[in-house]
Structures are given as C-alpha cells and as structure tokens.
Design a protein around this motif. Sequence first.
Motif, PDB file in Angstrom:
ATOM      1  N   TYR A 192      63.435  51.437  75.557  1.00  0.00           N
ATOM      2  CA  TYR A 192      62.357  49.994  76.291  1.00  0.00           C
ATOM      3  C   TYR A 192      62.333  49.311  76.774  1.00  0.00           C
ATOM      4  N   ALA A 193      63.685  48.303  76.289  1.00  0.00           N
ATOM      5  CA  ALA A 193      64.114  46.855  76.110  1.00  0.00           C
ATOM      6  C   ALA A 193      64.026  47.230  78.000  1.00  0.00           C
ATOM      7  N   LEU A 194      65.261  48.550  77.823  1.00  0.00           N
ATOM      8  CA  LEU A 194      65.850  48.619  79.282  1.00  0.00           C
ATOM      9  C   LEU A 194      65.087  48.936  80.612  1.00  0.00           C
ATOM     10  N   GLY A 195      64.030  50.061  80.238  1.00  0.00           N
ATOM     11  CA  GLY A 195      63.385  50.255  80.951  1.00  0.00           C
ATOM     12  C   GLY A 195      64.114  51.544  81.257  1.00  0.00           C
ATOM     13  N   HIS A 196      64.937  52.708  80.403  1.00  0.00           N
ATOM     14  CA  HIS A 196      65.314  53.427  80.786  1.00  0.00           C
ATOM     15  C   HIS A 196      64.553  55.291  79.853  1.00  0.00           C
ATOM     16  N   LYS A 197      64.939  56.224  80.563  1.00  0.00           N
ATOM     17  CA  LYS A 197      63.897  57.167  79.737  1.00  0.00           C
ATOM     18  C   LYS A 197      64.542  57.593  78.200  1.00  0.00           C
ATOM     19  N   PRO A 198      63.860  57.602  77.347  1.00  0.00           N
ATOM     20  CA  PRO A 198      65.017  58.042  75.970  1.00  0.00           C
ATOM     21  C   PRO A 198      65.745  59.787  76.038  1.00  0.00           C
ATOM     22  N   MET A 199      66.737  59.482  76.012  1.00  0.00           N
ATOM     23  CA  MET A 199      67.346  61.194  75.697  1.00  0.00           C
ATOM     24  C   MET A 199      68.272  60.970  74.602  1.00  0.00           C
ATOM     25  N   GLY A 200      68.022  62.077  74.266  1.00  0.00           N
ATOM     26  CA  GLY A 200      68.817  62.548  72.633  1.00  0.00           C
ATOM     27  C   GLY A 200      67.960  62.200  71.653  1.00  0.00           C
ATOM     28  N   VAL A 201      68.534  61.276  70.291  1.00  0.00           N
ATOM     29  CA  VAL A 201      67.598  61.303  69.212  1.00  0.00           C
ATOM     30  C   VAL A 201      66.828  60.234  69.432  1.00  0.00           C
ATOM     31  N   ARG A 202      66.706  59.609  70.131  1.00  0.00           N
ATOM     32  CA  ARG A 202      65.821  58.466  70.502  1.00  0.00           C
ATOM     33  C   ARG A 202      64.438  58.558  71.515  1.00  0.00           C
ATOM     34  N   ALA A 203      64.806  60.074  71.941  1.00  0.00           N
ATOM     35  CA  ALA A 203      63.847  60.711  72.418  1.00  0.00           C
ATOM     36  C   ALA A 203      62.389  61.321  71.149  1.00  0.00           C
ATOM     37  N   ARG A 204      62.889  61.430  70.561  1.00  0.00           N
ATOM     38  CA  ARG A 204      61.926  61.455  69.520  1.00  0.00           C
ATOM     39  C   ARG A 204      61.071  60.678  69.241  1.00  0.00           C
ATOM     40  N   TYR A 205      60.661  58.961  69.183  1.00  0.00           N
ATOM     41  CA  TYR A 205      60.329  58.236  68.810  1.00  0.00           C
ATOM     42  C   TYR A 205      59.100  58.185  69.595  1.00  0.00           C
ATOM     43  N   GLY A 206      58.927  58.994  71.238  1.00  0.00           N
ATOM     44  CA  GLY A 206      57.609  58.922  71.734  1.00  0.00           C
ATOM     45  C   GLY A 206      57.430  57.793  72.402  1.00  0.00           C
ATOM     46  N   LYS A 207      56.073  57.643  72.479  1.00  0.00           N
ATOM     47  CA  LYS A 207      55.390  56.424  72.546  1.00  0.00           C
ATOM     48  C   LYS A 207      55.691  55.424  71.474  1.00  0.00           C
ATOM     49  N   LEU A 208      56.297  55.133  71.331  1.00  0.00           N
ATOM     50  CA  LEU A 208      56.546  53.686  69.627  1.00  0.00           C
ATOM     51  C   LEU A 208      55.697  52.586  70.426  1.00  0.00           C
ATOM     52  N   TYR A 209      55.920  52.178  71.766  1.00  0.00           N
ATOM     53  CA  TYR A 209      55.538  50.808  72.645  1.00  0.00           C
ATOM     54  C   TYR A 209      54.149  50.980  72.249  1.00  0.00           C
ATOM     55  N   GLU A 210      53.255  51.967  71.803  1.00  0.00           N
ATOM     56  CA  GLU A 210      51.569  52.501  71.407  1.00  0.00           C
ATOM     57  C   GLU A 210      51.573  52.211  70.236  1.00  0.00           C
ATOM     58  N   ASP A 211      52.353  51.495  68.816  1.00  0.00           N
ATOM     59  CA  ASP A 211      52.515  51.350  67.484  1.00  0.00           C
ATOM     60  C   ASP A 211      53.014  49.819  67.673  1.00  0.00           C
ATOM     61  N   LYS A 212      52.036  48.783  67.897  1.00  0.00           N
ATOM     62  CA  LYS A 212      52.838  46.989  68.457  1.00  0.00           C
ATOM     63  C   LYS A 212      53.396  46.940  66.587  1.00  0.00           C
ATOM     64  N   GLU A 213      53.099  47.206  65.904  1.00  0.00           N
ATOM     65  CA  GLU A 213      53.592  46.710  64.071  1.00  0.00           C
ATOM     66  C   GLU A 213      54.799  47.402  64.414  1.00  0.00           C
ATOM     67  N   ARG A 214      55.436  47.929  64.550  1.00  0.00           N
ATOM     68  CA  ARG A 214      56.858  49.274  64.620  1.00  0.00           C
ATOM     69  C   ARG A 214      57.732  47.903  65.820  1.00  0.00           C
ATOM     70  N   MET A 215      56.384  47.794  66.798  1.00  0.00           N
ATOM     71  CA  MET A 215      57.787  47.115  67.488  1.00  0.00           C
ATOM     72  C   MET A 215      57.681  45.908  67.287  1.00  0.00           C
ATOM     73  N   ARG A 216      57.103  45.655  66.430  1.00  0.00           N
ATOM     74  CA  ARG A 216      57.512  44.247  66.364  1.00  0.00           C
ATOM     75  C   ARG A 216      58.381  44.069  64.989  1.00  0.00           C
ATOM     76  N   GLU A 217      58.450  45.085  64.100  1.00  0.00           N
ATOM     77  CA  GLU A 217      58.974  44.872  63.393  1.00  0.00           C
ATOM     78  C   GLU A 217      60.731  45.164  63.455  1.00  0.00           C
ATOM     79  N   LEU A 218      61.025  46.323  64.688  1.00  0.00           N
ATOM     80  CA  LEU A 218      62.534  46.332  65.423  1.00  0.00           C
ATOM     81  C   LEU A 218      62.883  45.377  66.333  1.00  0.00           C
ATOM     82  N   PHE A 219      62.016  44.489  67.444  1.00  0.00           N
ATOM     83  CA  PHE A 219      62.080  43.077  67.388  1.00  0.00           C
ATOM     84  C   PHE A 219      63.077  42.498  66.163  1.00  0.00           C
ATOM     85  N   LYS A 220      61.721  42.668  65.185  1.00  0.00           N
ATOM     86  CA  LYS A 220      62.271  40.993  64.253  1.00  0.00           C
ATOM     87  C   LYS A 220      63.445  41.011  64.129  1.00  0.00           C
ATOM     88  N   GLU A 221      63.658  42.564  63.870  1.00  0.00           N
ATOM     89  CA  GLU A 221      65.411  43.130  63.545  1.00  0.00           C
ATOM     90  C   GLU A 221      66.925  42.328  64.136  1.00  0.00           C
TER      91      GLU A 221
END
Length: 389
Positions: free
Chosen positions: A360-389
């Motif tokens: 998401y930070a690079l605007g790439h198409k999710p591949m492999g393990v990361r593809a399972r997260y789907g539309k994670l950007y719609e889950d704002k709280e989870r996005m913010r948790e990842l960002f703060k980490e």
Amino acid sequence: MTSVVEEIKPLLNTKTRKFHLPKSINKPIPREALKRYLLSNAVQLNGQNLLYNYLKTLSSTVQDMYARLILRFSWIVNMTISDLVELGKNNVEELNKLLNDFEDWILEEYQNPSKKISKYLKESQLLNMAKGVKGCLKANGVNVDRKIFQRIFNMHLEPQRGYIPTKEEIKRAYTQAHKRLKLIIQFLTNVPLRRKELLELRWSDLNLEEKEPILVLKAHRLKGSGKGRYEGCVFAMVICENLRKALLERKKEELERFKALYESEFKRLSDKGLDEETIKQKLKHLEWSDDTHVFLSSDNTYNKQKDVYEIRPLAWKTLGNEFNQLKKRTGIPITCHSFRYYVESVILSVQGRNSPLLDYALGHKPMGVRARYGKLYEDKERMRELFKE
C-alpha cells in the motif's frame, strides 16, 4: 529472481563454513560465491549473522548489490565484517582510524588512479559501499564517528537507482531546502508517491479535517496510467499529525495567494475598461476549489494570449531541478524516488516482508502472503495500527 538473502534464509542455522578473503576480487562476484560468503564465518560473531542482520532491513532489489560491495570492502581493508564489528565493540577509536585511512586511500586513488581502482569500483558503487559498511556496523551496535566517509558522500555523485537515504541525510537535506521543498520532503518521507503521482495530487484527495487521515489512490491514479501491470494496485498511507498540520497551513497560504491574485487581477482588468461580468469569466481559473493541485509553482505565470496571470501546477522538470540543486548544496544524491526506497526499508526493518503496508505504501499489487489482506485500506483502524508500529 529472488535475492541471495531470501535464498539463504532457510540455511542460516546450518553449520558455518570457513571463508578466506580472496587475493583478488576485481572481477564480478558470482552468485554462488556470494551465497558461500553470506553463510561463512566471515560474517558470524557470537552466533549472529552480522551481514544478514543488516541486509534484511533493505529492499530486496538492493540486497545483493550491498552484499557484494561489503565483500569488496572486506577485501580492500583485508578484514572480514566479523573482524570489523569485533574491533568496533572493543576499540571504536581504532576502527574509526581504519575507516578514515581507507577513505584517505580511496580518494587519493580516484585522483591519481595508479592501480586503476575505478575500473572495478565506480564512484556510484563507492558511495553505496560507504553507506553499506556504516549501515552494517550500525545494525550490529557499532556507531562510528559521524564524519567517517563524509568526503565520499560529498563527491556530488549522480543519483543512482536503489540509493536509500538515511534518516540523518533526509534531515540534513530538509534543513537546506526552501519552504515548498521542505514540505515536499516531509510529505514524501511519510507518503512516498512517485513524482508524477505527487504532482497530480489534489486537495480533494486529502481529508485533512479527519484526525489521522488516510490518503487512498486507486490504480488509474498511479503512475499516470491504469493499464497492464498497474491494474489492481492501490496506494494507501496514513498521514501523520505533523504532516497534516503542515498541509493545512499550506492550504491556508494558497487560499490567501489565490485571493490576493484574484483581487489584483480584478483591479488591473477593471483599469483596462473591462466590465465586471467579462472579468469574472476571465478569472474563473483563480476561483479556489478543492480540485486545485496541492503543489503549485511559486511564481505567477502571465498568459499573454488570455491577458491574465495564472497559478500553475508545479512542473515535473522544476521539481527535478530543485532536487538537483539540493544535491549540489548537500552532496546527498537524493531524488523523489529515493523516499520510496527509504519508506520501504523502514517498513521492512520494523514489520518484515509480509507487512501488508509494504504494497500500500508503494502502490504495488499485493503478491503472495500479502495478497490475503485484500482491501485492508478500508479498515482505517488497522491501517493506523500498522502505521504507528
């Protein structure tokens, strides 16, 4: 092709192999030789693989390059990475002297190339070699003198693909930049868009009234296209509080600028005898809307054909020239794209290669393990948790 670092990961717990620095290393280093080096006693200390600890924090596109350059450095100084780290932990002053002597020698060789070292170690490679050695030492708890390799960094080298600026270099570039470029550097350090994507960004893309807003751009907005391999890509990044405040301040300044230019143009055209309705039609481009570009040209441009002054979006070439001027002042070969490598390395060092934030930070198409997260950007709280980490 996967990097050597990824290939050796399953073998890290195997028995360490002996490795002796070769007498000559002025030719390309084969991939198999690099593997042997990364699994050898030359990079091991107290059960830790010192080189792997550093390389895993970098983008996979540059891991092999840095591994080869660090091996070349070991050959030049005739000391393995384990020797260097051990020396730094026991006597950092002696290590500083060794690195300073290397810098003196290498710079003299480039001025008087008696041994023709530049044939197998280009200036751009020398810069990355110095960055790699300091980075590897720091990753293993050895902090050498900040002035070490500074003369190499100040050689005003051309920007190279894969160059990753350090946090300290970004801070130094920021202090030397003018006001608008400061905001761009602050923006890209948080939101690493490509240059075209940055210049196409509009205020309507940013919901700055929301606390911790998330900028989301879909495939058709990325890289100015949406065809082929860019289909299905999404850029999504949380905007930190400091940047949010800086953008709000910038928006306020631009509103005042549009208003002031509108008023001065209205007066100028009125003095020419134009009626009010005609003037309003001519000045529609100066009516503020959130569809206005975020980054604009500093100067008002006169359109001779329409007889009006305009505030145009910041040009591609202008932004490139500003980074070139900054590079000349600081000696840091930093470009817009450098921030993408920087943010990628930060995410990798903290969250690892499986982090959904990486794509998401690079605007790439999710591949492999990361593809399972789907539309994670719609889950704002989870996005913010990842960002703060």
